[in-house]
Structure formats: structure tokens, C-alpha cells
Design an enzyme around this catalytic site. Sequence first.
Site, PDB file in Angstrom:
ATOM      1  N   GLY A  20       0.856  -1.028  -0.023  1.00 32.99           N
ATOM      2  CA  GLY A  20       0.054  -0.025  -0.038  1.00 32.99           C
ATOM      3  C   GLY A  20       0.740   1.220   0.111  1.00 32.99           C
ATOM      4  O   GLY A  20       0.434   2.016   0.852  1.00 32.99           O
ATOM      5  N   GLY A  24      -2.679   8.009  -3.674  1.00 32.27           N
ATOM      6  CA  GLY A  24      -3.427   8.073  -4.737  1.00 32.27           C
ATOM      7  C   GLY A  24      -3.644   7.168  -5.523  1.00 32.27           C
ATOM      8  O   GLY A  24      -4.876   7.163  -6.420  1.00 32.27           O
ATOM      9  N   ASN A  25      -3.227   6.023  -5.292  1.00 30.55           N
ATOM     10  CA  ASN A  25      -3.583   4.794  -5.941  1.00 30.55           C
ATOM     11  C   ASN A  25      -4.539   4.077  -5.116  1.00 30.55           C
ATOM     12  O   ASN A  25      -4.097   3.362  -4.145  1.00 30.55           O
ATOM     13  CB  ASN A  25      -2.458   3.837  -6.497  1.00 30.55           C
ATOM     14  CG  ASN A  25      -2.815   2.756  -7.369  1.00 30.55           C
ATOM     15  OD1 ASN A  25      -3.939   2.281  -7.123  1.00 30.55           O
ATOM     16  ND2 ASN A  25      -1.805   2.396  -7.879  1.00 30.55           N
ATOM     17  N   LEU A  26      -5.689   4.348  -5.285  1.00 27.32           N
ATOM     18  CA  LEU A  26      -7.013   3.547  -4.460  1.00 27.32           C
ATOM     19  C   LEU A  26      -6.876   2.088  -4.409  1.00 27.32           C
ATOM     20  O   LEU A  26      -7.069   1.367  -3.465  1.00 27.32           O
ATOM     21  CB  LEU A  26      -8.444   4.197  -4.963  1.00 27.32           C
ATOM     22  CG  LEU A  26      -8.400   5.758  -4.846  1.00 27.32           C
ATOM     23  CD1 LEU A  26      -9.916   6.115  -5.643  1.00 27.32           C
ATOM     24  CD2 LEU A  26      -8.232   6.394  -3.720  1.00 27.32           C
ATOM     25  N   ASN A 105       5.233   2.959 -16.796  1.00 27.69           N
ATOM     26  CA  ASN A 105       6.140   4.244 -15.862  1.00 27.69           C
ATOM     27  C   ASN A 105       7.712   3.852 -16.246  1.00 27.69           C
ATOM     28  O   ASN A 105       8.534   4.574 -15.579  1.00 27.69           O
ATOM     29  CB  ASN A 105       5.863   3.967 -14.621  1.00 27.69           C
ATOM     30  CG  ASN A 105       4.461   3.950 -14.276  1.00 27.69           C
ATOM     31  OD1 ASN A 105       3.829   3.140 -13.846  1.00 27.69           O
ATOM     32  ND2 ASN A 105       3.768   5.112 -14.704  1.00 27.69           N
ATOM     33  N   HIS A 132       9.220   4.443  -3.292  1.00 30.01           N
ATOM     34  CA  HIS A 132       9.372   2.976  -3.911  1.00 30.01           C
ATOM     35  C   HIS A 132       9.715   2.772  -5.270  1.00 30.01           C
ATOM     36  O   HIS A 132      10.238   1.903  -5.738  1.00 30.01           O
ATOM     37  CB  HIS A 132       8.236   1.825  -3.331  1.00 30.01           C
ATOM     38  CG  HIS A 132       6.888   2.305  -4.186  1.00 30.01           C
ATOM     39  ND1 HIS A 132       5.962   3.413  -3.849  1.00 30.01           N
ATOM     40  CD2 HIS A 132       6.081   1.611  -4.965  1.00 30.01           C
ATOM     41  CE1 HIS A 132       5.055   3.531  -4.695  1.00 30.01           C
ATOM     42  NE2 HIS A 132       5.062   2.450  -5.354  1.00 30.01           N
ATOM     43  N   ARG A 133       9.258   3.998  -5.942  1.00 33.16           N
ATOM     44  CA  ARG A 133       9.338   3.907  -7.604  1.00 33.16           C
ATOM     45  C   ARG A 133      10.844   4.806  -7.753  1.00 33.16           C
ATOM     46  O   ARG A 133      11.293   4.452  -9.118  1.00 33.16           O
ATOM     47  CB  ARG A 133       8.283   4.566  -8.316  1.00 33.16           C
ATOM     48  CG  ARG A 133       7.078   3.577  -7.800  1.00 33.16           C
ATOM     49  CD  ARG A 133       5.977   3.340  -9.064  1.00 33.16           C
ATOM     50  NE  ARG A 133       6.803   2.517  -9.795  1.00 33.16           N
ATOM     51  CZ  ARG A 133       6.167   2.068 -11.281  1.00 33.16           C
ATOM     52  NH1 ARG A 133       4.926   2.642 -11.354  1.00 33.16           N
ATOM     53  NH2 ARG A 133       6.860   1.410 -12.284  1.00 33.16           N
ATOM     54  N   GLU A 167       6.600  10.430 -14.841  1.00 33.41           N
ATOM     55  CA  GLU A 167       5.955   9.230 -14.688  1.00 33.41           C
ATOM     56  C   GLU A 167       6.043   8.333 -16.038  1.00 33.41           C
ATOM     57  O   GLU A 167       5.446   7.331 -16.069  1.00 33.41           O
ATOM     58  CB  GLU A 167       4.674   9.587 -14.043  1.00 33.41           C
ATOM     59  CG  GLU A 167       4.597  10.157 -12.712  1.00 33.41           C
ATOM     60  CD  GLU A 167       4.937   9.196 -11.613  1.00 33.41           C
ATOM     61  OE1 GLU A 167       4.092   8.125 -11.406  1.00 33.41           O
ATOM     62  OE2 GLU A 167       5.550   9.703 -10.660  1.00 33.41           O
ATOM     63  N   HIS A 240      -2.431   8.668 -12.876  1.00 36.44           N
ATOM     64  CA  HIS A 240      -1.890   8.890 -13.860  1.00 36.44           C
ATOM     65  C   HIS A 240      -3.013   9.072 -15.084  1.00 36.44           C
ATOM     66  O   HIS A 240      -4.125   8.641 -15.080  1.00 36.44           O
ATOM     67  CB  HIS A 240      -1.042   7.562 -14.661  1.00 36.44           C
ATOM     68  CG  HIS A 240       0.147   7.312 -13.828  1.00 36.44           C
ATOM     69  ND1 HIS A 240       0.440   5.833 -13.153  1.00 36.44           N
ATOM     70  CD2 HIS A 240       1.242   8.173 -13.171  1.00 36.44           C
ATOM     71  CE1 HIS A 240       1.494   5.977 -12.367  1.00 36.44           C
ATOM     72  NE2 HIS A 240       2.002   7.481 -12.688  1.00 36.44           N
ATOM     73  N   CYS A 357      -0.878  -0.406 -17.590  1.00 37.14           N
ATOM     74  CA  CYS A 357       0.169  -0.246 -16.768  1.00 37.14           C
ATOM     75  C   CYS A 357       1.089  -1.284 -17.084  1.00 37.14           C
ATOM     76  O   CYS A 357       2.503  -0.833 -16.803  1.00 37.14           O
ATOM     77  CB  CYS A 357      -0.469  -0.236 -15.063  1.00 37.14           C
ATOM     78  SG  CYS A 357      -1.248   1.093 -14.475  1.00 37.14           S
TER      79      CYS A 357
END
Length: 426
Positions: A20, A24-26, A105, A132-133, A167, A240, A357
Site C-alpha cells: 500500500g 493516490g492509487n486507491l 512508467n 518505492h518507485r 512518470e 496517471h 500499466c
Amino acid sequence: MPLVEINFDGLVGPSHNYAGLSLGNLASASHGGDPSYPRAAALQGLGKMRHNLNLGLAQGFFAPLPRPNGAFLDALGLSGVEPAGEAERRLRAAAWSASAMWTANAATVSPAPDTADGRCHLTAANLVTMPHRSQEWPDTVRQLRLAFADTAHFAVHDAVPACFGDEGAANHMRMAAHHAAPGLEIFVYGRHTKDTGGGAFPARQHEQASRAVARLHGLNPAQALFVEQSAEAIAAGAFHNDVVAVANERVLFTHELAFADPEGTYAAIRAAQPEAEIVVVPASAVSLADAIASYLFNGQVLTLPGGAMGLVIPLEAWEHPRVRAYLDGLLASNGPIRKVLPVDVRQSMANGGGPACLRLRVVADPAAIDPRFLLDEARIALLESVVAAHWPEQIDPTDIGSAALARSVQAARAAVLEAAGLTELA
């Protein structure tokens, strides 16, 4: 050989887990802390690759990045340290993230017909908004420079400076009469919440990052369009642009609330690409909430052999009653999208990434690409056998940080690199 579109999907890594980490990424947030199933996730992803290959389309893959990322942990002073609090736990989880599987991405790609030097340009995304990215791009560049090593055909650029969040292709679209023709490149950026009157989630794509990429790629300014994403879409969870819009050749498939100035955007597209067909999905038919929950727009609009277009969507979109009603009407309308092709990528979806994605679109001559990154049925079967033998079946949240799991994950990645002949990436 003529230029064709090749979709490079990320092979879901053996450390795939639900931490998690993505604000913003539900979907990612809602599944944070759940058990994950890396083996099933990777096999689902390979199934999608086979699905597209069986449609008669060119298909490639990228290998997982090294995880856990020891250099990242060392830089944070977390190597060999048991996290004392939630912030440290999340940083350790970041070092284990398999998020590089979402290769939309990985980079922004401009095909040779669009660039000043007639080469395909790729700029790695810095992904600085999320810790993390943000650690991905150096290893991503290594892989891109191996796959696209022919400098007569390709130019691979490092990420733009980290002060400007980028991104990659998730905020970039291209429209053209056909893939091999010169096209219009559409860069979609967001405004920071302080500029839009607030909002729960960050705008990840900076306008200046998009403009830097366009300059690096040598694009004709008349064929590069910079468009602001709707603040309403970002606030609803469209982190995105590819969560609310997707383009393919002459077709733009978009939610009506995707852009801050939709009519201005459509007019600019039509001015640059008179043959453009814009399919606008009204909020009255599919709300933003439904679009984001189902990932209707995070699909792949593909030109099938014979010229018809198909829309690859997750099963979640096909099974959503209001989205399904819209899709039934879309097919009955005899518009440019003639087929809807559902695929099962539920493990990726639960972590916040749909079919779009998972892939990076590259228009190029396949003969110019390192063949080890291109797939046929035998190569997919080989990867499936490695995944079945080496990928963990399940990872629980408490497993993150385990030395035994780290060894298992590292051995699994080493096995797939050996089988694919990509040991340079070890």
C-alpha cells in the site's frame, strides 16, 4: 522490415506484495497489508502477453529489477536494522517493491518518424513522487540500453532531473494515421494541489518534465501537445492519465473529465491530426468512480491484423454492470473500436495496475531490438516454467524483510535471467 508497435510487458517480480505504498492509487491503498500471490501474478501477466501474441501482435517483455534493493536500504541506514516505526517499515517495504512490473512508467517513447534524428528515443522516468518507485530508473536504463542497444535506431536517455517529477508513458499518448507515420505526441501533466485549491492526492507529472522529454527527443514543436490533466480526475484517484484516457493511431478513447480543458484539447488534437476520432465517454454513462474502480481506460487499444481496433480491458471492467452497459453500446455503435477483449490480471489490479500499466509501447523495427526481449510461444512457455518453479506462491506482510524470503526472491530472479539469457542484468 517496416516499423510496428511492440508492447513490452513487465514480468511481475517474485517480490510482488501489497504494501500500500502508492498515495493516490486507491486499489493499492485498499489492498495494503493483504497477502499477495507472486506466482499467480506473474502467470497472469504472461497470460496477457500470450493473449496479445495470439492476436497476431508483436510482444516483448522486461525482466524484474533486483529486489530487495540493498543499495537503497544501505543509503537509508536500514540494512540489518529492524524498523522501529511505521515510516521505517514503509521504507523497508519500498526496497522490496515489484512496482517496476508496470512498464508504462519505465520511460517515455518517441518513435523515429517523430524525431529530428530519425531514431526512436526513450527517456527513463524518474518517478520521484513515490519513494518505492524513485529507485527504479538506474536499473531500468540498464535494461533499456541492453534491449535497444543499436544506436543507429535508438537513443536511450537518463531520467530528467529529479526536481521535475516524470512518470513516463502513463502520462503520454501518441496519435497518427498509422504507427509508422509521423504523429502527434500528447504530454499530460498535473498541477500541484497548492495551484488547484487543494486535493488529497499529488499530481505526479510535472509540465517541465514533459517539455524536457520533448526537447531531448527532438520533437517538432508543432507536433507536441502539452495538456493539463483534470484536477477532478486526480482527486478521484486518476493518479496517471492512462487511468482516464488512452490513444491508438487515429483514435482517442477518453473520459469526459480527463482533461482540465477538454474542448480545447480536442480542438488542438484535430488541428494537428485532422483524421483524429475522439471517443468521449460521458460521466453520465461511466462516472469517474466507476472508471477508476474498473480501470476501463487503463486498457490497451490495439490495431489488430486487418486494421480493426480492439480494446483489451481487465475482467473487472467487463464484469462492472455500468461499464459493461457502456461497452455493449460502444460495440453496437459501429465506431472505431470493434472488439472488447477482457483479460485476467487480478493480482496486478489489486495492487493498482491494469493492462495498460503493464506495458510500454515501442514503435520500431523488431530486427533492431535485442531478440532476447522479444517473445514467441516457446519463450513464453519457458518463462512460465521458471515462474512455476521459482516464484513464491504467497507473501504475507510479515514476510517482508525476511532473510529467507530475500534469498528466495533473489534466486528466482537469477533463474529467469539465466533462462532468458540476460545474465548481464544480474
